[in-house]
Design an enzyme around this catalytic site. Structure first.
Site, PDB file in Angstrom:
ATOM      1  N   GLU A   4      13.617  29.711  -4.115  1.00 51.32           N
ATOM      2  CA  GLU A   4      12.804  28.682  -3.465  1.00 51.32           C
ATOM      3  C   GLU A   4      11.443  28.534  -4.152  1.00 51.32           C
ATOM      4  O   GLU A   4      10.892  27.431  -4.227  1.00 51.32           O
ATOM      5  CB  GLU A   4      12.640  28.986  -1.973  1.00 51.32           C
ATOM      6  CG  GLU A   4      13.957  29.013  -1.207  1.00 51.32           C
ATOM      7  CD  GLU A   4      14.837  27.778  -1.411  1.00 51.32           C
ATOM      8  OE1 GLU A   4      14.294  26.667  -1.605  1.00 51.32           O
ATOM      9  OE2 GLU A   4      16.065  27.922  -1.371  1.00 51.32           O
ATOM     10  N   GLU A  32      18.261  21.865  -9.777  1.00 52.92           N
ATOM     11  CA  GLU A  32      18.406  23.272  -9.408  1.00 52.92           C
ATOM     12  C   GLU A  32      18.099  24.232 -10.556  1.00 52.92           C
ATOM     13  O   GLU A  32      18.138  25.439 -10.367  1.00 52.92           O
ATOM     14  CB  GLU A  32      19.821  23.541  -8.895  1.00 52.92           C
ATOM     15  CG  GLU A  32      20.137  22.884  -7.570  1.00 52.92           C
ATOM     16  CD  GLU A  32      19.424  23.530  -6.384  1.00 52.92           C
ATOM     17  OE1 GLU A  32      18.970  24.688  -6.508  1.00 52.92           O
ATOM     18  OE2 GLU A  32      19.322  22.869  -5.342  1.00 52.92           O
TER      19      GLU A  32
END
Length: 172
Positions: A4, A32
């Site tokens: 994160e 990502e």
């Protein structure tokens, strides 16, 4: 946490004239990648020894323990990849072309799991309703696998060795 944080840095450090093309709002193939890249730092002893300590004794995490954890992680790398492919297949089946009438989602998950994995299906679990990426990716979850490949290449070719200089600089 590291995953994160990669997303946060991706957003904070993006520089573009168009805010809709910055941070995680890029092509899914790249969205990502920074977060997957930062996962490598969570497994690197050179970083872990700087902050990973026993809660009561303050003892630094043993390198032998980190090596053992890395070995266990690597041992199951193929299983992790199988899981990612399975997720991508579900995503493609739900959001791709629908040649037949709509099917029961649980039955679809069961069939894909039976056909493409070595895991046993557990009736009544409906885990797919918690798989939030199905809503955000819409036939693009396969890009998660690309991101893992890109992150691995960047880590191995740039970060893995260059970290030595970074850590030496932090010591000074």
């Amino acid at each position: 946490m590291f995953h994160e944080f990669g997303h946060a840095l991706h957003s904070l450090l993006s520089r573009t004239d168009y805010q809709h093309f910055s941070g995680t709002r890029v092509a899914l193939d790249l969205a990502e990648m920074p977060s997957n890249l930062f996962e490598y730092y969570a497994w690197d002893y050179r970083l872990l020894k700087r902050f990973a300590r026993h809660h009561s004794t303050g003892e630094i995490i043993p390198e032998k323990l980190v090596n053992s954890l890395q070995g266990a992680r690597n041992m199951f790398a193929a299983t992790e990849m199988q899981r990612q492919v399975f997720y991508a297949l579900i995503d493609q089946m739900i959001f791709g072309e629908q040649p037949e009438p709509a099917r029961d989602m649980s039955q679809l998950v069961y069939e894909l799991k039976r056909e493409h994995t070595s895991w046993n299906h557990v009736d009544g679990t409906h885990w797919h309703i918690r798989f939030s990426h199905l809503l955000n990716y819409g036939a693009g979850y396969y890009s998660y696998i690309y991101a893992k490949c890109f992150a691995s290449t960047i880590w191995q070719s740039i970060c893995e060795e260059d970290q030595r200089e970074v850590f030496q600089t932090w010591r000074s």
